[in-house]
Design an enzyme around this catalytic site. Structure first.
Site, PDB file in Angstrom:
ATOM      1  N   THR A   1      35.103  55.432  30.565  1.00 31.24           N
ATOM      2  CA  THR A   1      35.386  55.896  31.864  1.00 31.24           C
ATOM      3  C   THR A   1      37.184  56.123  31.153  1.00 31.24           C
ATOM      4  OG1 THR A   1      34.259  55.093  33.276  1.00 31.24           O
ATOM      5  CG2 THR A   1      36.490  55.027  33.901  1.00 31.24           C
TER       6      THR A   1
ATOM      7  N   TYR B   1      40.332  46.531  26.662  1.00 25.56           N
ATOM      8  CA  TYR B   1      40.720  47.074  28.060  1.00 25.56           C
ATOM      9  C   TYR B   1      42.160  47.797  27.767  1.00 25.56           C
ATOM     10  CZ  TYR B   1      43.528  47.593  32.195  1.00 25.56           C
ATOM     11  OH  TYR B   1      44.487  48.260  33.264  1.00 25.56           O
TER      12      TYR B   1
ATOM     13  N   THR C   1      49.130  50.863  32.449  1.00 25.85           N
ATOM     14  CA  THR C   1      49.622  49.203  32.473  1.00 25.85           C
ATOM     15  C   THR C   1      50.446  48.901  31.290  1.00 25.85           C
ATOM     16  OG1 THR C   1      48.323  47.067  31.905  1.00 25.85           O
ATOM     17  CG2 THR C   1      47.316  48.990  31.093  1.00 25.85           C
ATOM     18  N   ASP C   2      51.158  47.715  31.716  1.00 21.59           N
ATOM     19  CA  ASP C   2      52.070  47.215  30.771  1.00 21.59           C
ATOM     20  C   ASP C   2      51.291  46.687  29.578  1.00 21.59           C
ATOM     21  OD1 ASP C   2      51.071  44.961  31.992  1.00 21.59           O
ATOM     22  OD2 ASP C   2      53.136  44.157  32.469  1.00 21.59           O
ATOM     23  N   GLU C   3      50.005  46.393  29.696  1.00 22.06           N
ATOM     24  CA  GLU C   3      49.258  45.605  28.489  1.00 22.06           C
ATOM     25  C   GLU C   3      49.143  46.588  27.432  1.00 22.06           C
ATOM     26  OE1 GLU C   3      45.696  43.515  29.901  1.00 22.06           O
ATOM     27  OE2 GLU C   3      46.449  43.488  31.964  1.00 22.06           O
TER      28      GLU C   3
ATOM     29  N   HIS D   1      43.972  36.314  23.821  1.00 22.76           N
ATOM     30  CA  HIS D   1      44.699  36.331  25.268  1.00 22.76           C
ATOM     31  C   HIS D   1      46.234  36.543  24.826  1.00 22.76           C
ATOM     32  CE1 HIS D   1      44.892  33.828  29.115  1.00 22.76           C
ATOM     33  NE2 HIS D   1      45.487  35.083  29.320  1.00 22.76           N
TER      34      HIS D   1
ATOM     35  N   ASP E   1      31.639  60.735  39.336  1.00 22.79           N
ATOM     36  CA  ASP E   1      32.151  60.363  38.068  1.00 22.79           C
ATOM     37  C   ASP E   1      33.327  61.190  37.733  1.00 22.79           C
ATOM     38  OD1 ASP E   1      32.658  59.441  35.172  1.00 22.79           O
ATOM     39  OD2 ASP E   1      30.551  58.214  35.592  1.00 22.79           O
TER      40      ASP E   1
ATOM     41  N   LYS F   1      39.823  38.931  39.667  1.00 23.03           N
ATOM     42  CA  LYS F   1      41.170  38.912  39.062  1.00 23.03           C
ATOM     43  C   LYS F   1      41.726  37.406  39.591  1.00 23.03           C
ATOM     44  CE  LYS F   1      40.611  43.068  37.215  1.00 23.03           C
ATOM     45  NZ  LYS F   1      41.231  44.223  37.773  1.00 23.03           N
ATOM     46  N   LEU F   2      42.958  36.918  38.726  1.00 26.03           N
ATOM     47  CA  LEU F   2      43.376  35.700  38.817  1.00 26.03           C
ATOM     48  C   LEU F   2      43.726  35.290  40.340  1.00 26.03           C
ATOM     49  CD1 LEU F   2      44.442  33.176  37.632  1.00 26.03           C
ATOM     50  CD2 LEU F   2      46.757  34.209  37.707  1.00 26.03           C
TER      51      LEU F   2
ATOM     52  N   ASP G   1      35.925  59.067  43.525  1.00 27.26           N
ATOM     53  CA  ASP G   1      35.367  57.491  42.890  1.00 27.26           C
ATOM     54  C   ASP G   1      33.967  57.346  42.668  1.00 27.26           C
ATOM     55  OD1 ASP G   1      37.270  54.553  43.480  1.00 27.26           O
ATOM     56  OD2 ASP G   1      35.068  54.308  43.097  1.00 27.26           O
TER      57      ASP G   1
ATOM     58  N   LEU H   1      32.352  54.523  42.626  1.00 29.99           N
ATOM     59  CA  LEU H   1      31.858  53.241  43.527  1.00 29.99           C
ATOM     60  C   LEU H   1      31.163  52.287  42.546  1.00 29.99           C
ATOM     61  CD1 LEU H   1      30.860  54.618  46.827  1.00 29.99           C
ATOM     62  CD2 LEU H   1      32.831  53.425  46.363  1.00 29.99           C
TER      63      LEU H   1
ATOM     64  N   PHE I   1      40.848  48.642  43.795  1.00 26.96           N
ATOM     65  CA  PHE I   1      42.032  47.859  44.452  1.00 26.96           C
ATOM     66  C   PHE I   1      43.378  48.625  44.820  1.00 26.96           C
ATOM     67  CE2 PHE I   1      45.703  44.881  42.625  1.00 26.96           C
ATOM     68  CZ  PHE I   1      46.046  44.526  43.955  1.00 26.96           C
TER      69      PHE I   1
ATOM     70  N   LYS J   1      43.121  51.823  27.591  1.00 25.12           N
ATOM     71  CA  LYS J   1      44.297  52.423  28.562  1.00 25.12           C
ATOM     72  C   LYS J   1      45.320  53.138  27.750  1.00 25.12           C
ATOM     73  CE  LYS J   1      44.964  52.239  32.315  1.00 25.12           C
ATOM     74  NZ  LYS J   1      44.436  53.332  33.281  1.00 25.12           N
TER      75      LYS J   1
END
Ligand code: NAD
Ligand code: TYD
Length: 351
Positions: A99, A159, A133-135, A293, A58, A198-199, A32, A34, A11, A163
């Site tokens: 990964t 996840y 990511t901010d996560e 969550h 990879d 995704k959402l 990538d 794929l 994405f 990260k």
């Protein structure tokens, strides 16, 4: 000059590659694997364009990465490749470790060997840009200030833990070996080519198909949303001018509760593609919450603005309208990503 992009069929990576080649003629080598999330159709506009070299492979394949670095002599590695979906990480964390952690380690080692053998000028100019990511910062309470770069790491999902681990490796490769790295931690992206697990894209494609719109728990979880091309421009700014060894948070100053996002998508579809069966919000269905969550993410993006003058160009209102319109204009893209493997995932996750 050339850059090596990893995960450039996903994405954000595909948006980045398209955006990069719209603004510059500097070639991109795109590595990538794929996976289910990688889609060469996102890059169809680049077919026959000599500035884009796609390599299916990879990031954990050291021999391949060594060969690509030696052959193409990039001045930078921009590292997007990852397993990126929290819900999938809950069902099967192994691929995330492989990964996001081991793959990043391999990429760092290959980059270190390549960088170490460069001539002085090229060595000073080289960058390893890690896209994160901010996560990694965990979850905020309603009254907490947004995440600054100094916020402690408190990842809560497989996840985000993977990260966070990769961010730590990148940091260590700079401190220990001097590898010239920059890291960006970005909030939730949305826009064209977003995989409909995704959402936002899930809500658009389900609504158009007359299917339930599954909202986890009470729908009051908050995310900060950034239009994907704004993320791409933030990455370009950091790659060009970010200080080596630093991290930069990238965000849209758009904190929204999930239920409000879903209602906004419904309202836009009511306007742009009204349904004979009535308003799309009728399809909203509250379902079991995601385990562990995170309640709220929010980004303090003042550092990148102060140092590099970056600010998002889109508001949430302009970005979400473009996004809904893009999905309405690309039904064949949606139909093709909804492959057998994707349908299996929907059965597993939503029953
Ligand atoms: P995505 O899942 O859409 O795409 C990931 C891409 O990486 C796919 O093309 C996939 O084929 C490729 N890939 C996966 N494993 C690979 C491997 N071992 N070797 C080579 N390629 C591999 O993800 P995305 O949403 O585009 O996210 C890209 C990056 O940005 C990720 O690192 C993610 O953590 C980060 N990020 C995403 C968001 C977001 O909202 N989506 C926000 C902040 C940061
Ligand atoms: P998602 O797009 O998976 O991104 P992330 O988990 O990385 O933030 O989810 C965004 C928010 O939307 C998150 O709070 C989970 C919620 N969500 C739902 O309520 N229903 C869904 O079907 C999905 C996929 C997500």
């Amino acid at each position: 000059m050339t850059i090596l992009v990893t995960g450039g069929a996903g994405f954000i990576g595909s948006n980045f590659v398209l955006d990069w080649l719209r603004q510059s003629d500097e070639p991109v080598v795109n590595l990538d694997a794929l996976t289910y999330a990688g889609n060469l159709e996102n890059l169809a506009a680049l077919q026959g364009d000599a500035r884009h070299v796609f390599v299916k492979g990879d990031i954990g394949d050291r021999a391949l990465v060594d060969r690509l670095l030696a052959e193409h002599r990039p001045r930078a590695v921009v590292h997007f490749a990852a397993e990126s979906h929290v819900d999938r990480s809950i069902h099967g964390p192994g691929a995330f470790m492989k990964t996001n952690v081991e793959g990043t380690f391999t990429l760092l080692e290959a980059s270190r060997a390549y960088w170490g053998a460069l001539a002085d000028d090229a060595r000073a100019a080289f960058r390893f840009h890690h896209v994160s990511t901010d996560e990694v910062y965990g979850s905020l309470k309603p009254e907490d200030p947004p995440f600054a770069e100094t916020h402690p790491y408190e990842p809560n999902s497989p996840y985000s833990a993977s990260k966070a681990a990769s961010d730590h490796l990148v940091r260590a490769w700079h401190h220990t070996y001097g590898l010239p790295v920059v890291t960006t931690n970005c909030s939730n992206n949305y826009g064209p080519y977003h995989f409909p697990e995704k959402l936002i894209p899930l809500m658009i494609v389900n609504a158009l198909a007359g299917k339930p719109l599954p909202v986890y728990g009470d729908g009051q979880q908050i995310r900060d949303w950034l239009y994907v091309t704004d993320h791409c421009s933030g990455i370009r700014a950091v790659l060009a001018g970010g200080r080596v060894g630093e991290t930069y948070n990238i965000g849209g100053w758009n904190e929204k509760a999930n239920i409000d996002i879903v209602k906004t998508v419904c309202a836009l579809l009511d306007e742009l593609r009204p349904s004979a069966d009535g308003p799309y919000a009728r399809l909203i269905t509250y379902v079991k919450d995601r385990p562990g969550h995170d309640r709220r993410y929010a980004i303090d993006a003042r550092k990148i603005e102060r140092e590099l003058g970056w600010r998002p160009a889109e508001t949430f209102e302009t970005g979400i309208r473009k996004t809904v319109q893009w999905y309405l204009d690309h039904p064949e893209w949606v139909a093709r990503v909804q492959s057998g493997a994707y349908r299996e995932w929907l059965d597993k996750q939503y029953g």
